[in-house]
Structure formats: C-alpha cells, structure tokens
Design an enzyme around this catalytic site. Sequence first.
Site, short mmCIF file in Angstrom:
data_model
loop_
_atom_site.label_atom_id
_atom_site.label_comp_id
_atom_site.label_asym_id
_atom_site.label_seq_id
_atom_site.Cartn_x
_atom_site.Cartn_y
_atom_site.Cartn_z
N LYS A 19 0.81 -1.23 0.00
CA LYS A 19 0.00 0.00 0.00
C LYS A 19 0.83 1.27 0.00
O LYS A 19 0.37 2.31 -0.44
CB LYS A 19 -0.91 0.04 1.24
CG LYS A 19 -2.07 -0.90 1.18
CD LYS A 19 -3.01 -0.60 2.32
CE LYS A 19 -4.14 -1.61 2.38
NZ LYS A 19 -4.88 -1.51 3.64
N LYS A 74 -11.60 -4.03 -0.30
CA LYS A 74 -12.46 -2.84 -0.35
C LYS A 74 -11.84 -1.76 -1.23
O LYS A 74 -12.53 -0.97 -1.83
CB LYS A 74 -12.70 -2.30 1.05
CG LYS A 74 -11.42 -1.96 1.79
CD LYS A 74 -11.69 -1.37 3.15
CE LYS A 74 -10.40 -1.08 3.89
NZ LYS A 74 -9.83 -2.19 4.65
N LYS A 101 -6.45 -10.63 -3.91
CA LYS A 101 -7.52 -10.85 -2.93
C LYS A 101 -8.65 -9.84 -3.13
O LYS A 101 -8.43 -8.74 -3.64
CB LYS A 101 -6.96 -10.80 -1.50
CG LYS A 101 -6.54 -9.44 -1.07
CD LYS A 101 -6.23 -9.36 0.41
CE LYS A 101 -5.98 -7.90 0.70
NZ LYS A 101 -5.52 -7.48 1.93
P1 TYM Z 1 -9.59 -5.22 7.75
O1 TYM Z 1 -10.57 -4.23 8.25
O2 TYM Z 1 -8.87 -4.91 6.47
O3 TYM Z 1 -10.29 -6.62 7.53
C1 TYM Z 1 -11.07 -7.24 8.55
C2 TYM Z 1 -10.86 -8.74 8.50
O4 TYM Z 1 -11.24 -9.25 7.22
C3 TYM Z 1 -10.22 -10.11 6.71
N1 TYM Z 1 -10.21 -10.03 5.24
C4 TYM Z 1 -10.25 -11.09 4.41
N2 TYM Z 1 -10.32 -12.41 4.68
C5 TYM Z 1 -10.37 -13.24 3.60
N3 TYM Z 1 -10.35 -12.81 2.31
C6 TYM Z 1 -10.28 -11.49 2.01
N4 TYM Z 1 -10.27 -11.09 0.75
C7 TYM Z 1 -10.23 -10.56 3.08
N5 TYM Z 1 -10.17 -9.20 3.16
C8 TYM Z 1 -10.16 -8.90 4.47
C9 TYM Z 1 -8.94 -9.54 7.32
O5 TYM Z 1 -7.92 -10.52 7.33
C10 TYM Z 1 -9.40 -9.15 8.71
O6 TYM Z 1 -9.34 -10.26 9.59
N6 TYM Z 1 -5.60 -4.49 10.70
C11 TYM Z 1 -6.90 -5.12 10.58
C12 TYM Z 1 -7.86 -4.70 11.66
C13 TYM Z 1 -7.35 -4.81 13.05
C14 TYM Z 1 -7.26 -6.02 13.82
C15 TYM Z 1 -6.79 -5.60 15.10
C16 TYM Z 1 -7.50 -7.35 13.54
C17 TYM Z 1 -6.95 -3.80 13.85
N7 TYM Z 1 -6.62 -4.25 15.07
C18 TYM Z 1 -6.56 -6.54 16.09
C19 TYM Z 1 -7.28 -8.29 14.55
C20 TYM Z 1 -6.82 -7.88 15.81
C21 TYM Z 1 -7.54 -4.74 9.26
O7 TYM Z 1 -7.26 -3.70 8.70
O8 TYM Z 1 -8.53 -5.58 8.87
#
Ligand code: TYM
Length: 322
Positions: free
Chosen positions: A107, A191, A188
């Site tokens: 990114k 969003k 993948k």
């Molecule tokens: P975020 O908001 O991008 O995504 C939330 C969750 O969705 C999963 N995910 C996917 N899983 C399978 N296939 C996909 N194409 C796909 N796109 C997204 C992500 O793996 C995630 O589990 N940094 C994190 C948020 C966060 C977090 C945390 C997670 C902040 N603090 C503490 C766990 C623990 C994030 O940006 O996820």
Amino acid sequence: MAKAFSGIQPTGQIQLGNYIGALRNWRPDPGSYYCVVDLHSLSQTWEPAELRANIRSTAALLQALGLGEGSHVFVQSHVHEHAELAWVLNCLGRMGELSRMTQFKSKGRGKADVSVGLFTYPLLMASDILLYSVQEVPVGEDQKQHVELTRDIAERFNSRFGPVFTVPQPRIAEVGARVMSLRNPAEKMSKSDPDPNSKILLSDSDEAIQKKIMTAVTDSGREVAYDPAEKPGVSNLLEIASTLCGEPIEALAARYRDQGYGAFKRGVAEIVVEAVRPLREQVKELLSDPAAIERTLEEGRAAAEREARPMLDRVKQAVGLL
Ligand code: TYM
C-alpha cells in the site's frame, strides 16, 4: 474456551472476504472482544462525515452477527488505552521488522505522501490485541503477518520487562481465509479495489450480487472442478459457496461438474444472496434504532476498559513509568 480479540476497519465497503475470512469466525464467547478499529482508518485518507457514519454501520453489523451478546463490541477510540499502549510499543518495534510487513509494502512503500500511521499501524494492532490477554485472534490470511509481529513484540516485552503479556495465536480458517477478487482471481478481494464488480459488499442488493457473480471471471474449459492453480476463478467461487452453505467443496464441484459455468454461477449466486440478505436487512433495521447501537457500544466500552486500564497500568509499572 479461548478468549479472542479481533477488529475490523469501519468502511462503507465491508465485503464478502471480510465476512468469510474473519467475521463469520468470530464467536460470541464471554470474555471475547470485537472492535471497530476507527483509529486504524485514519492511516489512509478519510472523510470525517463518512467515517462517523461507517463507525455506526460497522457496529450495527457486529451487533447483527450477535457479537454484542456474550462477547463485547466496542469502538477502539472510545478506549484511550489503545493509543497509549501503542506509543510504548512504537518505542519497542523496529524499523526493519515494520518495513517487512507486506501490507505496508503493497500500500505504501516508495510513496512519499503516505502517512507515518500506515507504517506504524501494526503496532496499534498489537496494542489492541495485547491489552486483553487473549489466546486467539481470528483473522483472514492477510493479517497473519501482523499477528506474528504482535507475538514477537509480546515476547520481546516479556523477556525484557517480565511476564506481562499473553502471547496470542492467529486463528485462520482452513477454507476462505483468502477470498479472491471476482475480476482477477490472482488478487484478494479488497475494499480498495476500484472495480465495483471485483467485490461483493454486504450492503449489495440481491440483483447486484447476482450480476457480479454472473460476470465473475472463470477459467478456460467448461468443467467445474476445484483446482486453485489451474482454475483459480472457479475454485474461488467454490470456496465462497462452500463456506456459506456448509457443503463440502467436493460435493458442490461434483454436483455442477458437467452443467457448465452458467448453471454453476447461478447456483453460487443463490447461495451468496441467501447468506447476505439477512445480514443486510438486520443491519438496516438496527440502524433505524441508533439508541440500541449506542447501548451495545457503551456496554462494550465499559467492559473493555475494565481490562485495558489495569493492563496499561501493569505495562507502565513494568517499564518504569509508574
Ligand atoms: P480489515 O478491516 O482490512 O479486515 C477485517 C478482516 O477481514 C479479513 N479479510 C479477508 N479475509 C479473507 N479474504 C479477504 N479477501 C479478506 N479481506 C479482508 C482480514 O484478514 C481481517 O481479519 N488491521 C486489521 C484490523 C485490526 C485487527 C486488530 C484485527 C486492527 N486491530 C486486532 C485483529 C486484531 C484490518 O485492517 O482488517
């Protein structure tokens, strides 16, 4: 029962990958915490009014999934200990290890106008997790590296200052941990993909879902078979359908094997529509009662604070701030 913590960024674009890879594996167990990570959303450009609305709609989605009963749902910025611990961890994390994070590399690296927050973001994520002494972090495949960094930071802290943090494990589903783009099955589903047909949003209408699945990229040939290397498009649709309807991939593939891609996609579209519709409708209903969302978030904040406050004090004690 393992205690879990996980988070999701509040965007208006919560997509099927988020649901299949993460949300559907979040269990409403007592002592588990699920967080709308609004501070993380500041690491890339944002619109204040949109962010405000998206925090509420994301909280409504977590509530629709039943996570506000049993487990706790709260907003990250409501519990200031997250940001405070993040500063301490910023001073323990290393430039080298953060530079290796693939998400930052894809990114931001090389772009001069990228925020410092995008670079240090995994340390805020480590703070989220470590405040709650959880054993498990249910996430999709793309967050595994961040949870591993969290483990490294926890171990480094414990060996230098004494056993304060529980070292957590990522919990990643065997199927559906990496849902791929409908337009390009080598990437993948995300969003941030500008092509609306690449992703199914949890807010999409039945018709939009049908259209997106019917126009999904499939592979050469006619046979429906699970073969991620040779047939990535078809295999992605099989994984999506299997996780949502609970039928094994092989059984689905056998049913559609000789029916052609058209019939197969119609079948997948029906499964996705049936899975997304109740969520979309429940979120809509919940959003018409903002007071109920506020009550859930307030309960979640109070519960989170009861854990986060003493943990931050232990950290301050251990490092010499108290
Ligand atoms: P975020 O908001 O991008 O995504 C939330 C969750 O969705 C999963 N995910 C996917 N899983 C399978 N296939 C996909 N194409 C796909 N796109 C997204 C992500 O793996 C995630 O589990 N940094 C994190 C948020 C966060 C977090 C945390 C997670 C902040 N603090 C503490 C766990 C623990 C994030 O940006 O996820």
